[in-house]
Design an enzyme around this catalytic site. Structure first.
Site, short mmCIF file in Angstrom:
data_model
loop_
_atom_site.label_atom_id
_atom_site.label_comp_id
_atom_site.label_asym_id
_atom_site.label_seq_id
_atom_site.Cartn_x
_atom_site.Cartn_y
_atom_site.Cartn_z
N HIS A 1 0.83 -1.21 0.00
CA HIS A 1 0.00 0.00 0.00
C HIS A 1 0.86 1.26 0.00
O HIS A 1 0.36 2.35 -0.27
CB HIS A 1 -0.90 -0.02 1.24
N ASN B 1 -6.67 6.74 4.38
CA ASN B 1 -8.08 7.07 4.23
C ASN B 1 -8.38 8.57 4.31
O ASN B 1 -9.47 9.00 3.92
CB ASN B 1 -8.92 6.35 5.29
N ASP C 1 -0.86 2.63 -5.37
CA ASP C 1 -0.88 1.21 -5.69
C ASP C 1 -2.16 0.84 -6.42
O ASP C 1 -3.22 1.40 -6.16
CB ASP C 1 -0.77 0.37 -4.41
N ASN D 1 -9.15 3.85 -1.15
CA ASN D 1 -9.60 4.83 -0.16
C ASN D 1 -8.83 6.14 -0.20
O ASN D 1 -9.38 7.20 0.11
CB ASN D 1 -9.53 4.22 1.25
#
Length: 246
Positions: free
Chosen positions: A19, A66, A91, A112
């Site tokens: 991530h 997020n 990613d 997100n």
């Protein structure tokens, strides 16, 4: 001015996560182009540099993935940037590892960090038309495995293509500054083509020399002479050697 934002999660425990590939790519740009030291601003880490005479800002939001849009939105408003001045690096599950795509606009596709940025670009013309650099990390195969997968570390075996990818991005950044996204992707395609291990070809055996069917048969013991059992020849052989069974 161009703002290049890499997405990821802050903290050493997340540094090697899939991530965090956006952070990794931006770190390589920072190192190779001698940008200014990172400073804390806009709820993130920011650095300044020059690429082909163009001022470029690097941003790594420290709000966790997020809430990435909070940091990006603050920076965009402070510098009064247009949506076309923003590139977000992140990613992409739907691209194989080592693949890269650059495109203006598009959907968040469940990411997100991108959802958060979209929410905080309100008030800007064509608010979702910023450029997105998607870096492939592959998919674990099941939706239920995605969370664990993206927060898992890259394997040591991934280092080879990761190094090639980050070097290629940093070395060819001038194409993005000039807004030549296709030129950038073409260059990266050439760079990443070298990651494939060359497979040794089996040695080609020389074709055997032509042989007569008699010699081949002798070598392979495939010819068995047929002895006539009837006719004049059979009678003559019988006189010389006797009949079979005598």
């Amino acid at each position: 001015m161009l703002l290049i934002t890499g997405l990821g999660n802050p903290g050493a425990q997340y540094a090697r996560n899939r991530h965090n590939i956006g952070f990794m790519a931006v770190d390589e740009i920072h190192a190779r182009h001698r940008f200014s030291p990172w400073s804390k601003k806009f709820q993130g880490l920011i650095s300044e540099g020059m690429i082909d005479g163009e001022k470029v800002l690097l941003l790594k939001p420290q709000t966790f993935m997020n809430l990435s849009g909070q940091s990006v939105g603050e920076a965009m408003r402070f510098y009064k940037l247009a949506i076309s001045d923003l590139i977000v690096v992140y990613d992409e599950l739907d691209l194989p590892p080592a693949k890269l795509r650059v495109k203006a606009g598009g959907s968040a596709n469940g990411h997100n960090g991108i959802k958060s940025i979209d929410q905080h670009m309100h008030g800007l013309l064509n608010s979702k038309e910023y450029r997105r650099m998607r870096l492939g990390i592959g998919h674990p195969g099941s939706k239920d495995l995605v969370h664990h997968y993206v927060l898992g570390d890259f394997a040591k075996a991934d280092n080879e293509w990761l190094d090639l990818l980050f070097t290629g991005i940093a070395d060819n950044l001038s194409y993005l500054v000039k807004k030549d996204d296709n030129g950038f992707m073409n260059k990266l395609s050439l760079v990443m083509g070298g990651k494939q291990d060359a497979k040794a070809e089996a040695p080609v055996k020389a074709a055997p020399k032509a042989q007569s069917h008699i010699r081949q048969a002798r070598q392979n013991n495939t010819i068995t002479p047929k002895v006539p059992t009837t006719g004049p020849m059979a009678d003559m052989l019988a006189k010389l050697f006797g009949k079979k069974g005598d």
